[in-house]
Scaffold this motif. Structure first.
Motif, PDB file in Angstrom:
ATOM      1  N   ASN A   1      -9.085  -3.363  -2.549  1.00  0.00           N
ATOM      2  CA  ASN A   1      -7.633  -3.226  -2.417  1.00  0.00           C
ATOM      3  C   ASN A   1      -7.021  -4.398  -1.646  1.00  0.00           C
ATOM      4  OD1 ASN A   1      -5.140  -1.574  -2.679  1.00  0.00           O
ATOM      5  ND2 ASN A   1      -5.314  -1.527  -0.448  1.00  0.00           N
TER       6      ASN A   1
ATOM      7  N   ASN B   1      -8.963  -2.017  -8.424  1.00  0.00           N
ATOM      8  CA  ASN B   1      -9.611  -1.096  -7.474  1.00  0.00           C
ATOM      9  C   ASN B   1     -10.586  -0.167  -8.191  1.00  0.00           C
ATOM     10  OD1 ASN B   1      -8.205  -2.141  -5.329  1.00  0.00           O
ATOM     11  ND2 ASN B   1      -6.628  -0.550  -5.312  1.00  0.00           N
TER      12      ASN B   1
ATOM     13  N   ILE C   1      -3.226  -3.561  -9.608  1.00  0.00           N
ATOM     14  CA  ILE C   1      -3.877  -3.231  -8.326  1.00  0.00           C
ATOM     15  C   ILE C   1      -4.813  -2.041  -8.550  1.00  0.00           C
ATOM     16  CG2 ILE C   1      -3.533  -2.458  -5.941  1.00  0.00           C
ATOM     17  CD1 ILE C   1      -0.771  -3.865  -6.009  1.00  0.00           C
ATOM     18  N   TYR C   2      -4.302  -1.030  -9.228  1.00  0.00           N
ATOM     19  CA  TYR C   2      -5.150   0.147  -9.511  1.00  0.00           C
ATOM     20  C   TYR C   2      -6.325  -0.237 -10.409  1.00  0.00           C
ATOM     21  CZ  TYR C   2      -6.957   4.315 -11.683  1.00  0.00           C
ATOM     22  OH  TYR C   2      -7.817   5.264 -12.153  1.00  0.00           O
TER      23      TYR C   2
ATOM     24  N   VAL D   1      -4.225  -6.508  -3.479  1.00  0.00           N
ATOM     25  CA  VAL D   1      -2.864  -6.581  -2.919  1.00  0.00           C
ATOM     26  C   VAL D   1      -2.486  -8.036  -2.632  1.00  0.00           C
ATOM     27  CG1 VAL D   1      -1.421  -5.974  -0.922  1.00  0.00           C
ATOM     28  CG2 VAL D   1      -2.854  -4.238  -2.001  1.00  0.00           C
TER      29      VAL D   1
ATOM     30  N   ASP E   1       0.829  -1.213   0.000  1.00  0.00           N
ATOM     31  CA  ASP E   1       0.000   0.000   0.000  1.00  0.00           C
ATOM     32  C   ASP E   1       0.867   1.269   0.000  1.00  0.00           C
ATOM     33  OD1 ASP E   1      -2.387  -1.385   0.020  1.00  0.00           O
ATOM     34  OD2 ASP E   1      -2.786  -1.092   2.160  1.00  0.00           O
TER      35      ASP E   1
ATOM     36  N   LEU F   1     -13.648   0.381  -1.729  1.00  0.00           N
ATOM     37  CA  LEU F   1     -12.248   0.507  -2.163  1.00  0.00           C
ATOM     38  C   LEU F   1     -11.325  -0.282  -1.232  1.00  0.00           C
ATOM     39  CD1 LEU F   1     -10.070   1.701  -3.965  1.00  0.00           C
ATOM     40  CD2 LEU F   1     -10.113   3.776  -2.548  1.00  0.00           C
ATOM     41  N   ASN F   2     -11.563  -0.178   0.069  1.00  0.00           N
ATOM     42  CA  ASN F   2     -10.724  -0.905   1.018  1.00  0.00           C
ATOM     43  C   ASN F   2     -10.774  -2.411   0.765  1.00  0.00           C
ATOM     44  OD1 ASN F   2      -9.171  -1.117   3.621  1.00  0.00           O
ATOM     45  ND2 ASN F   2     -10.974  -2.322   4.134  1.00  0.00           N
TER      46      ASN F   2
ATOM     47  N   ASN G   1      -3.743   5.350  -7.305  1.00  0.00           N
ATOM     48  CA  ASN G   1      -4.528   4.833  -6.172  1.00  0.00           C
ATOM     49  C   ASN G   1      -4.783   5.911  -5.116  1.00  0.00           C
ATOM     50  OD1 ASN G   1      -5.170   1.850  -6.288  1.00  0.00           O
ATOM     51  ND2 ASN G   1      -3.016   1.836  -6.899  1.00  0.00           N
TER      52      ASN G   1
ATOM     53  N   THR H   1       2.085   1.819  -3.638  1.00  0.00           N
ATOM     54  CA  THR H   1       1.055   2.373  -4.537  1.00  0.00           C
ATOM     55  C   THR H   1       0.547   3.718  -4.024  1.00  0.00           C
ATOM     56  OG1 THR H   1      -0.775   1.352  -3.318  1.00  0.00           O
ATOM     57  CG2 THR H   1       0.185   0.048  -5.127  1.00  0.00           C
TER      58      THR H   1
ATOM     59  N   MET I   1      -1.672   3.851  -1.914  1.00  0.00           N
ATOM     60  CA  MET I   1      -3.012   3.600  -1.364  1.00  0.00           C
ATOM     61  C   MET I   1      -2.973   3.814   0.145  1.00  0.00           C
ATOM     62  SD  MET I   1      -6.129   2.885  -1.508  1.00  0.00           S
ATOM     63  CE  MET I   1      -6.628   2.138  -3.041  1.00  0.00           C
TER      64      MET I   1
END
Ligand code: NAD
Ligand code: MG
Length: 395
Positions: free
Chosen positions: A339, A360, A356-357, A343, A221, A335-336, A317, A224, A226
């Protein structure tokens, strides 16, 4: 009867959990470990239990609990397993302080259980607040819990706020003479890497943070950014403010942990080594100060001290999370969850770093978003987002 404070550590075998035990060992006259809660790391939890002699250990699974129980058969420690037992520990009448340091959504229910019993809650598990913000903060107020941020940025901001705001006053920041919260972030390992090579990032590169040593999920995280996005949402709830009150500042050296800017032009910053034992010790002893084992900052050693704006092309992100924060609870819960799945898929090499993006953003676009007013509604939204993320990954 001892006057030591009884402590439950949710996530005792993780990065925050082990740092917490380190601070506790330095301050044994003040704290007694009441329960250790962990997922699967049987070996480490056994060592921790032999050292700290807690009344309980709770493991994520029955199998793990059996192994721990066998190893601790001659001790006084009782070994349990499962979510209900974790919540029971956090809510136990003999407990004074709960360190919430399970990673991800799994931390939500035990953290809420502690809040509902009005405990002193040290919050490292930012995901629980991102998932349930308003509901979480309402419960803190209703049950008179003491909520202390452990995330280093939020701990820094807390330290820079006026006393009235530290004590749960929820008046707008502007009324307290505050112009902005400046949330700092290092930019992670890819601050200067050519963006057209980000798709090739390996797991080893992504988890190698330049300044902080942390668990795998938060390390990805941070790569990214995030993480800064989740922290943006976390700050909004903790400090009763709006997205416009928060600005992200890139500070690659991680010496300033965040700042508060006042209307008279003053900026108050909290500084220190990038070592989580500082915010952990602050939370444990608040409002007092205790030894944390952290080396003092030596200003003769500091060569560079720089600041820039985040580049949303490099960190899409971060933009996604800030937009979700403006959109509301359902978006940040979604989103959480997406993600966490994305991840995990990156860490097991099912998808690439830039996917990942992609996952999401697509989950946010396709998930049905509706107002979330109960824990059940939050869990259902979380489950919907996870299902969709898994579907997209398997394609
Ligand atoms: P970690 O991966 O090192 O440790 C996670 C802990 O949670 C472990 O003890 C693991 O056994 C436990 N766990 C995982 N799933 C579980 C489950 N289902 N049930 C019970 N226990 C479970 O993670 P970490 O880096 O220590 O981070 C913990 C939390 O603190 C995260 O929410 C993270 O965002 C936050 N945080 C960490 C740091 C840091 O420096 N590590 C800084 C700020 C915030
Ligand atoms: Mg942080």
């Amino acid at each position: 009867m001892s006057d030591k404070q009884n402590l439950v550590i949710l996530g005792s075998t993780g990065s925050i959990g082990t740092s917490t035990l380190d601070v506790v060992e330095r301050n044994q006259a003040r704290y007694q470990v009441f329960a250790l809660v962990a997922g699967r790391n049987v070996q480490l939890v056994i060592e921790q239990a032999l050292t700290h002699q807690p009344r309980y250990v709770v493991m994520g699974s029955e199998d793990a609990a059996k192994e721990v129980s066998a190893a601790l058969s001659t001790s006084q420690t009782e070994v349990l397993n499962g979510m209900q037992a974790m919540c029971d520990m956090a809510a136990h009448p003999d407990v004074d302080i709960v360190m919430s340091a399970i990673v991800g959504a799994a931390g939500l229910l035990p953290t809420l259980a502690a809040v509902e019993q009005g405990k002193k809650v040290l919050l490292a598990n930012k995901e629980s607040l991102v998932m349930s913000g308003q509901l979480f903060m309402d419960k803190v107020k209703r049950h008179g819990a003491t909520l202390l941020p452990i995330d280093s940025e939020h701990n820094a901001i807390f330290q820079c706020l006026p006393g009235s705001l530290q004590n749960g006053d929820s008046t707008a920041l502007a009324a307290q003479g505050i112009r902005k919260i400046l949330l700092t972030g290092s930019g992670g390992p890819f601050l200067t890497r050519a963006t057209d090579t980000l798709a090739d990032v390996t797991v080893a590169e992504a988890v190698a943070h330049p300044n902080w040593s942390m668990g795998q999920k938060i390390s990805v995280d941070s790569a990214t950014m995030m993480n800064k996005g989740l922290e943006f949402v976390e700050a909004k709830w903790l400090f009763h403010c709006q997205a416009d009150d928060i600005e992200v500042v890139i500070h690659p050296q991680s010496m300033i942990h965040s700042m508060v800017q006042y209307i008279d032009g003053s900026v108050i910053a909290q500084m220190g080594q990038p070592d989580m034992r500082t915010p952990i010790a602050y939370g444990l002893a608040y409002p007092e100060r205790i030894e944390a084992g952290v080396k003092p900052l030596d200003f003769a050693d500091i060569v560079d001290f720089t600041f820039t704006k985040p580049d949303f092309n490099r960190y899409p992100n971060l933009k996604l999370a800030i937009d979700a924060c403006r959109s509301g609870q359902s978006a940040t819960t979604t989103l959480n969850a997406a993600n966490e799945i994305a991840v995990a898929a990156f860490l097991s090499e099912q998808i690439g770093f830039c996917d990942i993006y992609r996952i999401n953003a697509e989950v946010l676009e396709r998930c049905h978003l509706e107002p979330l007013h109960s824990v059940d509604a939050i869990m259902a939204q979380d489950a919907q987002a996870r299902r969709l993320a898994r579907e997209l990954i398997s394609k």
